[in-house]
Design a protein around this motif. Structure first.
Motif, mmCIF file in Angstrom:
data_model
loop_
_atom_site.group_PDB
_atom_site.id
_atom_site.type_symbol
_atom_site.label_atom_id
_atom_site.label_comp_id
_atom_site.label_asym_id
_atom_site.label_seq_id
_atom_site.Cartn_x
_atom_site.Cartn_y
_atom_site.Cartn_z
ATOM 1 N N MET A 36 0.633 -1.169 0.152
ATOM 2 C CA MET A 36 -0.464 0.367 -0.072
ATOM 3 C C MET A 36 0.735 1.079 -0.204
ATOM 4 S SD MET A 36 -2.431 1.113 3.405
ATOM 5 C CE MET A 36 -4.363 0.589 2.501
ATOM 6 N N ASP A 37 1.097 1.851 -1.074
ATOM 7 C CA ASP A 37 1.461 3.553 -1.045
ATOM 8 C C ASP A 37 0.162 4.717 -1.045
ATOM 9 O OD1 ASP A 37 4.418 3.676 -1.149
ATOM 10 O OD2 ASP A 37 4.156 1.597 -2.147
ATOM 11 N N THR A 38 0.683 5.820 -0.574
ATOM 12 C CA THR A 38 -0.297 6.857 -0.433
ATOM 13 C C THR A 38 0.647 7.986 -0.555
ATOM 14 O OG1 THR A 38 -1.212 6.195 1.201
ATOM 15 C CG2 THR A 38 -1.540 8.456 0.709
ATOM 16 N N VAL A 78 -8.255 0.886 -5.648
ATOM 17 C CA VAL A 78 -7.703 2.903 -5.244
ATOM 18 C C VAL A 78 -8.333 3.353 -4.742
ATOM 19 C CG1 VAL A 78 -7.299 5.055 -6.733
ATOM 20 C CG2 VAL A 78 -7.140 2.423 -7.459
ATOM 21 N N SER A 79 -8.142 4.069 -3.278
ATOM 22 C CA SER A 79 -8.968 5.340 -3.013
ATOM 23 C C SER A 79 -9.305 6.728 -3.543
ATOM 24 C CB SER A 79 -8.480 5.331 -1.558
ATOM 25 O OG SER A 79 -9.019 6.303 -0.985
ATOM 26 N N ILE A 121 -4.733 13.394 -0.789
ATOM 27 C CA ILE A 121 -3.921 12.182 -0.072
ATOM 28 C C ILE A 121 -4.455 11.235 -1.120
ATOM 29 C CG2 ILE A 121 -3.609 10.596 1.363
ATOM 30 C CD1 ILE A 121 -4.075 13.123 3.507
ATOM 31 N N THR A 123 -4.153 7.191 -2.317
ATOM 32 C CA THR A 123 -4.731 5.332 -2.069
ATOM 33 C C THR A 123 -4.407 4.274 -2.586
ATOM 34 O OG1 THR A 123 -4.017 6.614 0.734
ATOM 35 C CG2 THR A 123 -4.235 3.451 0.379
ATOM 36 N N LEU A 124 -3.600 3.894 -2.913
ATOM 37 C CA LEU A 124 -3.158 2.644 -3.717
ATOM 38 C C LEU A 124 -3.011 1.454 -3.093
ATOM 39 C CD1 LEU A 124 -2.998 2.153 -7.656
ATOM 40 C CD2 LEU A 124 -1.833 0.276 -6.075
ATOM 41 N N THR A 125 -3.366 0.362 -3.496
ATOM 42 C CA THR A 125 -3.167 -1.040 -2.396
ATOM 43 C C THR A 125 -2.967 -2.051 -4.048
ATOM 44 O OG1 THR A 125 -4.409 -0.977 -0.617
ATOM 45 C CG2 THR A 125 -3.844 -3.344 -1.374
#
Lengths: 296, 296
Positions: A36-38, A78-79, A121, A123-125
């Motif tokens: 996970m990277d933001t 994806v957030s 902001i 975030t993707l996992t």
């Protein structure tokens, strides 16, 4: 709290057996590699960056972690914070292009409302399969240290994207990093340790040394620079302390030659910490080894 | 763009076969149930909420999606923006407590720097295993519609947390939702469709009707209310249009009785859309069926 303090505190929480002690770029859950990277506006990308470039970077930085474990890309969640229409539509088009270019299907995610004026902001996992998943902690005395590609291009590219003069090739290295998925797949079964270079070659090499409980020497003169970077400045210390390269850094037996394009930049010995040399002569470490999140 | 428009556009991107067309609460990847939920300060929680309550809600809302698929909890990844020290430390303590209470080990995540003054955006990815994973699209004519627990408590609790008068029990329902993991595990092998009630009973029932291509009738008089809610207001329309209940809504054969505490609140027929009745008499749908992200 600094990021390091926060992560140290997280290690006191109940951890999954596949969490690797929160000391690797990924975790392993039921055979899947997960990461996970933001990205934060104003921190990891500039408010002026094109939404399509942000989408690219969001996918690429996560897949770079899968590359470092030799994983086949399974997909991404994806957030996304809905902001203004134009940005949202451009991001969607860029996400579509990035997912297609990197053969990464969308698994799902969440869509929320961004408060007015708030920095984005994102975030993707990413999930990957079929990985040998070498840890960053496996480097052994006697290993050689290698890196793929060239170092420092993205750091120069950031300065160019900020309005400096310089070749578009370097700006592209910053705006459109390329995860080294094919190289990672090829290397992973053979290497002792592997990670991606995200915050700077020196800080990431120091992290590998700490995780592996070994000493690592990097020789500045061996660090691969692109022709564009040599023409731009050729500054080796700037190159090895700049972030966003997304090349693969790996340790492998000293008598082994990697089957992908890579450069031997140093070696591993018993001991601890990072030593810098320049054509074999020890030189002092710079005050900053790379980008480190400081908290506030 | 509205959330619905954005998700519709996402469906044009390359989707993973386990993405369920982005029409369910979760995706299924290599046998794992995966879900991602984001909380935004000022949208999903109040700036004044205790950090430990925010941590609890972040874990609980994600595990509620696993509960709705009958999954065993595998673990969670957290994206956290480092802000001020006090908030960070209180969040950590709350995250520790929440993970322990819900038997959810930490898998990993990412820590970033929150720009000064920016609202917090927190994302969690939860992974679950061993799930029957009934979709929200499986409701069939002849099914009965059921819901666990009571409805409307969290909506009243939000008003109380905002300074209104009312029992702490209702405020707790808003601040500390309980994912219905045990009920979900028991129900999942037997039901045709299941989802959690996150945005409001009516809007979520309407979503199940749309996903399943059936008509759903909900009878207001059958909706289960807590004694505390009855004493607080007893307003049934407010209860069925308020969010944050995190109960399980499920459709199951009409002649079947669930082995967990649940209330039959309506039924499924051929057709489409949502119909509301009150003790059998049709009543008009309210203008808003629940909470819907609007974008800006």
């Amino acid at each position: 709290m600094t990021e390091a303090e926060f992560i140290a505190a997280l290690r006191g929480l109940p951890l999954h057996p596949g969490a690797r002690g929160l000391a690797d770029d990924v975790a392993i859950v039921a055979g899947l590699v997960v990461t996970m990277d933001t990205l934060v506006e104003g921190v990891h990308f500039r408010a002026a960056d094109a939404p399509a470039d942000v989408a690219w970077k969001l996918v690429a930085t996560n897949l770079s972690d899968l590359a470092a474990k030799g994983a086949r890309v399974e997909g991404a969640m994806v957030s996304y914070p809905l902001g203004d229409d134009g940005w949202d539509r451009a991001f969607l088009a860029g996400l579509d292009a990035a997912l297609r270019a990197m053969a990464c299907p969308l698994i799902g995610g969440d869509t929320v409302t961004l408060p007015a004026g708030a920095p984005r902001i994102l975030t993707l996992t990413a999930l990957g399969g079929d990985a040998h998943a070498p840890a960053r902690s496996g480097a052994m005395p006697g290993d050689a240290l290698w890196v793929t590609g060239t170092i420092g291009d993205a750091g120069a590219g950031l300065a160019i994207a900020d309005g400096g003069a310089g070749p578009a090739e370097l700006a592209a290295a910053y705006l459109r990093p390329q995860p080294r998925l094919a190289e990672g797949r090829t290397l992973a079964p053979h290497v002792h340790a592997m990670m991606d270079v995200s915050d700077g070659l020196l800080v990431d090499a120091a992290r590998m040394a700490a995780a592996s409980d070994v000493a690592i020497t990097v020789d500045l003169a061996l660090v691969p620079l692109s022709n564009a970077y040599r023409a731009y400045s050729g500054d080796r210390l700037a190159a090895v302390t700049a972030g966003d390269d997304y090349q693969l850094l790996f340790a492998a037996p000293g008598d082994w030659t990697p089957p992908v394009a890579a450069t031997r930049i140093g070696g591993i010995t018993p001991g601890s910490g990072l030593t810098l040399t320049d054509a074999g002569t020890p030189v002092p470490l710079p005050a900053s080894l790379g980008y480190q999140h400081r908290g506030r």
